[in-house]
Design an enzyme around this catalytic site. Structure first.
Site, short mmCIF file in Angstrom:
data_model
loop_
_atom_site.label_atom_id
_atom_site.label_comp_id
_atom_site.label_asym_id
_atom_site.label_seq_id
_atom_site.Cartn_x
_atom_site.Cartn_y
_atom_site.Cartn_z
N ARG A 133 7.01 44.69 -6.40
CA ARG A 133 6.57 44.52 -7.80
C ARG A 133 5.04 44.43 -7.93
NH1 ARG A 133 11.23 40.33 -9.88
NH2 ARG A 133 12.53 41.94 -10.81
N ARG A 162 -11.41 15.73 -26.55
CA ARG A 162 -12.50 16.53 -27.12
C ARG A 162 -12.72 15.95 -28.51
NH1 ARG A 162 -9.65 20.97 -24.23
NH2 ARG A 162 -11.01 21.52 -22.51
N LYS A 169 1.71 54.97 -1.69
CA LYS A 169 1.51 54.60 -0.27
C LYS A 169 2.57 53.60 0.20
CE LYS A 169 -3.13 53.92 -0.77
NZ LYS A 169 -4.34 53.20 -0.51
N GLY A 212 -5.92 37.77 -1.04
CA GLY A 212 -5.89 39.20 -0.71
C GLY A 212 -5.38 40.03 -1.87
N ASP A 230 -19.61 21.37 -20.59
CA ASP A 230 -20.70 21.69 -21.52
C ASP A 230 -20.62 20.95 -22.86
OD1 ASP A 230 -18.54 23.21 -22.21
OD2 ASP A 230 -19.57 25.14 -22.17
N GLY A 269 -11.87 18.71 -20.93
CA GLY A 269 -10.68 18.92 -20.08
C GLY A 269 -10.79 18.10 -18.81
N ARG A 326 -18.00 1.05 -8.49
CA ARG A 326 -18.30 0.27 -7.27
C ARG A 326 -19.81 0.21 -7.01
NH1 ARG A 326 -13.21 0.52 -3.73
NH2 ARG A 326 -11.82 -0.57 -5.18
O1 F6P Z 1 -12.28 23.76 -19.35
C1 F6P Z 1 -11.12 23.57 -18.61
C2 F6P Z 1 -9.99 24.39 -19.17
O2 F6P Z 1 -8.84 24.15 -18.38
C3 F6P Z 1 -10.26 25.89 -19.29
O3 F6P Z 1 -10.13 26.56 -18.06
C4 F6P Z 1 -9.24 26.28 -20.33
O4 F6P Z 1 -9.66 27.42 -21.02
C5 F6P Z 1 -9.20 25.08 -21.23
O5 F6P Z 1 -9.71 23.98 -20.49
C6 F6P Z 1 -7.82 24.73 -21.74
O6 F6P Z 1 -7.97 23.69 -22.63
P1 F6P Z 1 -6.76 22.82 -23.20
O7 F6P Z 1 -6.29 21.91 -22.10
O8 F6P Z 1 -7.34 22.09 -24.34
O9 F6P Z 1 -5.69 23.79 -23.57
#
Ligand code: F6P
Length: 323
Positions: A164, A72, A213, A187, A103, A11, A25
Site C-alpha cells: 500500500r 491559549r 519496481k 526511510g 510564539d 499547546g 527547585r
Molecule cells: O503547537 C503545537 C501543536 O500541536 C501544533 O503542531 C498543532 O498545529 C496545534 O498545536 C494543535 O493545536 P490544538 O491542540 O489546539 O488542536
C-alpha cells in the site's frame, strides 16, 4: 519573601513538567518561594496561583502534559486582561516569571513587559513544533518526533503486508521539522512540507515507478501545514493520477503531544529551567533561553517569535537521494 512564578502556556509539550520542576527547585535552592500559575495567562488573570514546595514537583520529571495545565488565552490579548494579570502578580510580590510555551506565549510576554516595565519574564521554548529562533531544539520536539517515528514504523509494517501507499500527516503547525525528521528516520519515500514547493506530478511519477519496481510499501510524510492542504487532499490528487493504487491515510494527531519525555527533552528542559531562575535572580529578563551547539543562548522575545531556523537542506536532500 521573594517569589518566582512559573506557568505553561499554548499547546503542551513533553518536558514541560521537567522544566517546571527545575524552576521550582532552583528557586527554592536560592531562598525564593516558587509560585505556580495554573492554565497559563488564563490562570494569571483568574488569580489561580499557588505556592509550590519542593515535594509538589516530585515524580513529575518523566510525565508528559503539564501539572500546571495550559491554555491559549484570548483575554490576555486585551489591555483589560493584562491589567488584571499585572495586579495579581504585584499582589503576590512576584519578582520574576518563567513562561514556558511557544510564539503566542512570548508575544504575550513581550507586550506585557512593554506595558509594565517592572514585570520580568524569561521564556523557555516549550512546543513540539521546533518553530522558534534561538534554540536548535524546543522542549518536546524530540519526544514528538520519536512518537511519530514509532507510529510510522508500525504503519510501514502494514503497508508492506498489503503493498500500500500511505500518506501520513504529522503536526508542526506552519513548520516542517517534525515531518522532516519523521521522514528521514523511517526511510519514507517522500516528504511534503510548507517550506518547500510541492511537485505533485513528480510525486505521482515516483510512486508509479515504485509500484512498477514492485516496491512493497510507499510512505509519504505530509506536514499538516503543507500548502496542498494535508494528507487527505494529497491522497485524493495522487489517487486521480494512479487510480489502481491501494492508498490509505493516517493522521497521527495529538499522540505526538503526549507521552513520557525523552532523555534529550528532560535534560534540555532541566538545564533551561534552572538557568531561567538564575537569570531572573541576576536581574536579566525579556528573552527566551535556548540551546545552540550545547551552549545556552538568550534571544529577545521579538526575535524568537519572528522567524524559525531554516529547514536544513542537507537533510532534505537525503529524502530524494535515499527515497
Ligand atoms: O503547537 C503545537 C501543536 O500541536 C501544533 O503542531 C498543532 O498545529 C496545534 O498545536 C494543535 O493545536 P490544538 O491542540 O489546539 O488542536
Amino acid at each position: 519573601m521573594k517569589r518566582i512564578a512559573v506557568f505553561t502556556s499554548g499547546g503542551d509539550s513533553p518536558g514541560m513538567n521537567a522544566a517546571v520542576r527545575a524552576v521550582v527547585r532552583t528557586s527554592i535552592f536560592h531562598g525564593y518561594q516558587a509560585v505556580g500559575i495554573m492554565r497559563g495567562y488564563e490562570g494569571l488573570i483568574d488569580n489561580e496561583l499557588k505556592i509550590l514546595e519542593s515535594q509538589d514537583v516530585s515524580g513529575i520529571i518523566h510525565q508528559g502534559g503539564t501539572i500546571l495545565q495550559t491554555a491559549r488565552s484570548a483575554r490576555f490579548m486585551t489591555k483589560e486582561g493584562r491589567a488584571i494579570a499585572y495586579q495579581n502578580l504585584k499582589a503576590l510580590n512576584v519578582e520574576g516569571v518563567v513562561a514556558i510555551g511557544g510564539d503566542g506565549t512570548f508575544t504575550g510576554a513581550k507586550i506585557f513587559m512593554e506595558e509594565y516595565p517592572d514585570v520580568h519574564f524569561v521564556g523557555l521554548p516549550g512546543t513540539i513544533d521546533n518553530d522558534l529562533l534561538g534554540s536548535d531544539y524546543t522542549i518536546g520536539f524530540d519526544t514528538a518526533v520519536n512518537t511519530a517515528m514509532q507510529a510510522i514504523d508500525k504503519i510501514k509494517d502494514t503497508a508492506n503486508a498489503h503493498n500500500r501507499i500511505f500518506f501520513v500527516e504529522v503536526m508542526g503547525r506552519d513548520a516542517g521539522f517534525i515531518a522532516l525528521r519523521s521522514a528521514i528516520s523511517t526511510g519514507a519515500e517522500a516528504l511534503l512540507i510548507p517550506e518547500t514547493e510541492d511537485n505533485l506530478p513528480a510525486l505521482a511519477t515516483l510512486l508509479k515507478n515504485n509500484i512498477l519496481k514492485k516496491k512493497r510499501s510507499n510512505i509519504v510524510i505530509v506536514a499538516e501545514g503543507d500548502e496542498a492542504g494535508g494528507a487527505f487532499e494529497v491522497s485524493k490528487i495522487i489517487k486521480g493520477e494512479i487510480p489502481g493504487a491501494d492508498i490509505r491515510v493516517t493522521i497521527l494527531g495529538h499522540i505526538q503531544r503526549g507521552g513520557s519525555p525523552t532523555c534529550m527533552d528532560r535534560v534540555l528542559a532541566t538545564r533551561l529551567g534552572s538557568e531561567a531562575v538564575e537569570c531572573l535572580i541576576r536581574g536579566e529578563s525579556g528573552f527566551m533561553l535556548g540551546q545552540i551547539h550545547t551552549q545556552i543562548v538568550k534571544t529577545p522575545f521579538g526575535n524568537a517569535i519572528k522567524h524559525h531556523d531554516k529547514i536544513p537542506v542537507a537533510l532534505l536532500n537525503l529524502i530524494e537521494t535515499l527515497g
